[in-house]
Each structure stands twice: as C-alpha cells, then as structure tokens.
Design a protein around this motif. Structure first.
Motif, mmCIF file in Angstrom:
data_model
loop_
_atom_site.group_PDB
_atom_site.id
_atom_site.type_symbol
_atom_site.label_atom_id
_atom_site.label_comp_id
_atom_site.label_asym_id
_atom_site.label_seq_id
_atom_site.Cartn_x
_atom_site.Cartn_y
_atom_site.Cartn_z
ATOM 1 N N PRO A 138 22.818 25.980 -21.348
ATOM 2 C CA PRO A 138 22.663 24.398 -21.916
ATOM 3 C C PRO A 138 21.711 24.584 -23.032
ATOM 4 O O PRO A 138 21.728 23.664 -24.232
ATOM 5 N N GLU A 139 20.658 25.496 -23.066
ATOM 6 C CA GLU A 139 19.633 25.598 -24.427
ATOM 7 C C GLU A 139 19.698 27.139 -24.688
ATOM 8 O O GLU A 139 19.885 27.766 -23.739
ATOM 9 N N PRO A 140 19.515 27.592 -25.821
ATOM 10 C CA PRO A 140 19.306 28.926 -26.375
ATOM 11 C C PRO A 140 18.378 29.680 -25.488
ATOM 12 O O PRO A 140 17.160 29.067 -25.300
ATOM 13 N N ASP A 141 18.627 31.087 -25.194
ATOM 14 C CA ASP A 141 17.484 31.562 -24.193
ATOM 15 C C ASP A 141 17.689 33.001 -24.779
ATOM 16 O O ASP A 141 18.391 33.495 -25.811
ATOM 17 N N ASP A 142 16.261 33.680 -24.435
ATOM 18 C CA ASP A 142 16.090 35.179 -24.870
ATOM 19 C C ASP A 142 17.299 36.094 -24.384
ATOM 20 O O ASP A 142 17.414 37.131 -24.918
ATOM 21 N N GLU A 143 17.805 35.597 -23.223
ATOM 22 C CA GLU A 143 18.925 36.770 -22.529
ATOM 23 C C GLU A 143 20.009 36.842 -23.358
ATOM 24 O O GLU A 143 20.668 37.903 -23.456
ATOM 25 N N GLY A 144 20.321 35.847 -24.187
ATOM 26 C CA GLY A 144 21.570 35.912 -25.047
ATOM 27 C C GLY A 144 22.784 35.701 -24.168
ATOM 28 O O GLY A 144 22.898 35.381 -23.159
ATOM 29 N N HIS A 145 23.863 35.954 -24.962
ATOM 30 C CA HIS A 145 25.388 35.816 -24.447
ATOM 31 C C HIS A 145 26.264 36.956 -24.887
ATOM 32 O O HIS A 145 26.347 37.352 -25.905
ATOM 33 N N PRO A 146 27.183 37.603 -23.785
ATOM 34 C CA PRO A 146 27.721 38.607 -24.255
ATOM 35 C C PRO A 146 28.894 38.374 -25.478
ATOM 36 O O PRO A 146 29.509 39.252 -26.164
ATOM 37 N N GLY A 147 29.142 37.046 -25.456
ATOM 38 C CA GLY A 147 30.477 36.814 -26.150
ATOM 39 C C GLY A 147 30.022 36.169 -27.461
ATOM 40 O O GLY A 147 30.944 35.275 -28.110
ATOM 41 N N ALA A 148 28.728 35.794 -27.849
ATOM 42 C CA ALA A 148 28.344 35.047 -29.091
ATOM 43 C C ALA A 148 27.183 35.333 -29.646
ATOM 44 O O ALA A 148 26.148 36.282 -28.939
ATOM 45 N N GLU A 149 26.995 35.337 -31.017
ATOM 46 C CA GLU A 149 25.816 35.960 -31.756
ATOM 47 C C GLU A 149 25.523 37.532 -31.756
ATOM 48 O O GLU A 149 24.351 37.749 -31.541
ATOM 49 N N ARG A 150 26.633 38.139 -31.675
ATOM 50 C CA ARG A 150 26.453 39.581 -31.578
ATOM 51 C C ARG A 150 27.800 40.145 -31.928
ATOM 52 O O ARG A 150 28.766 39.443 -32.326
ATOM 53 N N LEU A 151 27.850 41.781 -32.071
ATOM 54 C CA LEU A 151 29.010 42.292 -32.233
ATOM 55 C C LEU A 151 29.590 42.070 -30.849
ATOM 56 O O LEU A 151 29.025 42.601 -29.805
ATOM 57 N N VAL A 152 30.947 41.483 -30.608
ATOM 58 C CA VAL A 152 31.539 41.398 -29.461
ATOM 59 C C VAL A 152 32.576 42.335 -28.943
ATOM 60 O O VAL A 152 33.328 42.582 -29.855
ATOM 61 N N PRO A 153 32.447 43.142 -27.970
ATOM 62 C CA PRO A 153 33.482 44.117 -27.676
ATOM 63 C C PRO A 153 34.276 43.605 -27.011
ATOM 64 O O PRO A 153 34.493 42.537 -26.507
ATOM 65 N N VAL A 154 35.725 44.225 -27.597
ATOM 66 C CA VAL A 154 37.190 43.809 -26.977
ATOM 67 C C VAL A 154 37.429 44.997 -26.210
ATOM 68 O O VAL A 154 38.139 45.721 -26.725
ATOM 69 N N HIS A 155 37.623 45.034 -24.866
ATOM 70 C CA HIS A 155 37.904 46.047 -24.017
ATOM 71 C C HIS A 155 39.725 46.003 -23.650
ATOM 72 O O HIS A 155 40.150 44.989 -23.794
ATOM 73 N N PRO A 156 40.162 47.207 -23.444
ATOM 74 C CA PRO A 156 41.488 47.073 -22.953
ATOM 75 C C PRO A 156 41.789 46.149 -21.666
ATOM 76 O O PRO A 156 40.945 46.372 -20.896
ATOM 77 N N ALA A 157 42.848 45.230 -21.855
ATOM 78 C CA ALA A 157 42.655 44.495 -20.532
ATOM 79 C C ALA A 157 43.975 44.480 -19.818
ATOM 80 O O ALA A 157 44.934 45.540 -20.335
ATOM 81 N N THR A 158 44.261 43.990 -18.847
ATOM 82 C CA THR A 158 45.800 44.096 -18.150
ATOM 83 C C THR A 158 45.922 42.964 -17.446
ATOM 84 O O THR A 158 45.057 41.884 -17.409
#
Length: 300
Positions: A138-158
């Motif tokens: 709901p509000e920005p926090d220090d933990e951050g998010h794996p899919g935003a405001e960073r270089l986001v990894p795109v892993h091989p999917a299935t």
C-alpha cells in the motif's frame, strides 16, 4: 513459515503448491539451492518510474500509481479483457490485458501497482496493452519489490510457471540469512577476482548493474569449469593406477623409422615423438592427444 534452509524443497516457499513444484522440477529445480542457480535469461530495466504525462509511444516504461477504476468483461468471441485506469499524480493511463479460457477479476480501486510495457497509441491517446503487472505494498517501504524500481530478472519459464512467480520465489529464498556454503577458499577467489558463491547467487538475480550480474555469472562459470577439471583429474588418477605393459622403443627402431622418412623431423615433431616414446615406456596406460595444424606432420 519457519526458517528456510538452502537444501529445503521449493514447496516450502509461500505460493508454491504441488503443481508449481512439479513445474519447477521440469526446470531442474527441486531445492532452494537449485532455484538460486536458475540464472535469469535477461534483465528488464525497471529502475526509474516514468510519469504518465512523460510516456512516449513504443518506449518501454515503468509506471507506478494507484488504480482509479477497473473492470473485466468478455467479448462475443470468448475473449476476456481486464481494464484498469491507473493514475500517478501526473495523469491517468489505461491498461488492458487479454485472456482466453478464464475471466480475470477487476483490480481493487486504490490498489498500488507497477506497470511495465511499451505504450501504444489508440484512439488519440496512449495506453498500455498487456503490461507486466506487479501488485505493490500500500505504501513504499524499505524492503522494495522484486518486480519494480530495479533491474528485474526474467527467468526461463515453463507451463504452470510465469516469470513473476519464479521471481517472487527467488526473492523469498534470498531472505535466508545464513551464507551459502562455499567450497572454494577465499584466497583462491581473490587471486582470480571472483566473489563468494553466496554473493554471486544473490547478485545474479537482483543486481544493481548488469556488469555486477556478469561478474556473478563468471563465478558460476568458474565453478562449472572447476568441477570439470576435478573430474578429469580423478580420471587421470584412476588411469595412473591402472597397469600397462611397457613398450620401450630402442634407438635402432628410431633410426629405422627415420630412415624411411624423406625429410628431417622439425624440432616440434621431434619433441612430440620423444614425449610419446616416454609414455609408451611407462607401466601405465598412455593418454595423449596429438594436436597440430593441417600439414604439420601429425601422420609422420
């Protein structure tokens, strides 16, 4: 959830039910260690949000805002469409997602989200078609998010696993505080300018820069080559323990062979002959590769 360990099965992670665990197995992932060794195929630059009023057609951008309104409906052709209007203080943008086979639920109004995609022009305005969607706190926090405001990894999917699900699983696995055991001494790593295995596995997925990720990949490549060399060393050791009948080559045999050659052996050819003769005279099996350019005298 109790404390995680590197050898825990991926099914211990939140949201990884039996079907998803089976999908991970198809990727060769059974434990959290396996998961962290699943290197991303690429990275998406989602480091800097773009204000809605600064979006440009066909240029991928990250938009962080709140849902103003959302609806889901089905077309006559059986296609389900989810629409959401997101505002960030500078303006509003419409996002659309297309689904076949199920009807998605509308996003909750006021929900904070991150959208990543290339805007397109439609009916005189820009909109996002099928952007990557991340539901944020709901509000920005220090933990951050794996899919935003960073270089986001795109892993091989299935089938049964999407990149966001894998990314979230990796993010949770990286909460393990205990350092990953490293079989390579620190002194060796320092001599070849490589990070510890714990650092490499963490940086590999969420680097600050792609150069950091490349450094982490070099460490994993080093480990693969090291294992390969150790296996070869073990094989050579076993060969050295085997018995063979020595085949000494007396000088008269040397002379007879050389007399049949219509040329003088070069220095390199003679060195190769001498080394092979030494191998043949030992009581262990010879294991030698003779390598040379075309016309360098290998047949001789």
């Amino acid at each position: 959830m109790s404390e995680l360990a590197w050898d825990d099965p991926v099914s211990r992670l939140p949201g990884i039910h039996a079907k998803r665990a089976e999908a991970f197995r198809r990727l060769g992932v059974e434990t959290l260690e396996d998961l962290l060794r699943l290197a991303p195929r690429r990275y998406e630059d989602r480091r800097h949000p773009t204000p809605v009023d600064a979006l440009q057609p066909d240029i991928p951008a990250l938009v962080i805002g709140r849902v103003v309104r959302s609806k889901a409906f089905r077309t006559r052709g059986g296609l389900s469409i989810l629409e959401a209007v997101v505002e960030d203080g500078s303006g509003e943008v419409l996002a659309r997602w297309f689904h076949r086979g199920f009807r998605p639920r509308p996003l909750d109004a006021g929900r904070r989200v991150a959208l990543f995609g290339a805007p397109v022009e439609a009916k005189g305005r820009l909109e996002l078609k099928a952007p990557a969607l991340e539901r944020l706190a709901p509000e920005p926090d220090d933990e951050g998010h794996p899919g935003a405001e960073r270089l986001v990894p795109v892993h091989p999917a299935t089938s049964g696993l999407t990149p966001p699900v894998i990314r979230r699983a990796v993010w949770t696995a990286l909460s393990i505080e205990a350092p990953f055991p490293d079989p390579v001494p620190t002194s060796v790593l320092e001599s070849v300018d490589l990070p510890s295995l714990d650092t490499a596995l963490r940086v590999l997925h969420f680097p600050d820069a792609e150069s950091d990720a490349e450094h982490a990949r070099r460490r994993l490549a080093f480990d693969e080559l090291l294992v390969h060399e150790l296996l070869l060393a073990r094989r050579r050791s076993r060969i050295a323990e085997a018995a063979a009948v020595p085949c000494p080559i007396p000088e008269r045999v040397h002379e007879r062979i050389r007399s049949r050659l219509p040329f003088q052996l070069t220095e390199g050819q003679q060195q190769s002959v001498d080394e092979i003769v030494v191998d043949l005279g030992r009581a262990v099996p010879m294991n030698r590769l003779l390598q040379g350019d075309v016309g360098s005298g290998k047949t001789a």
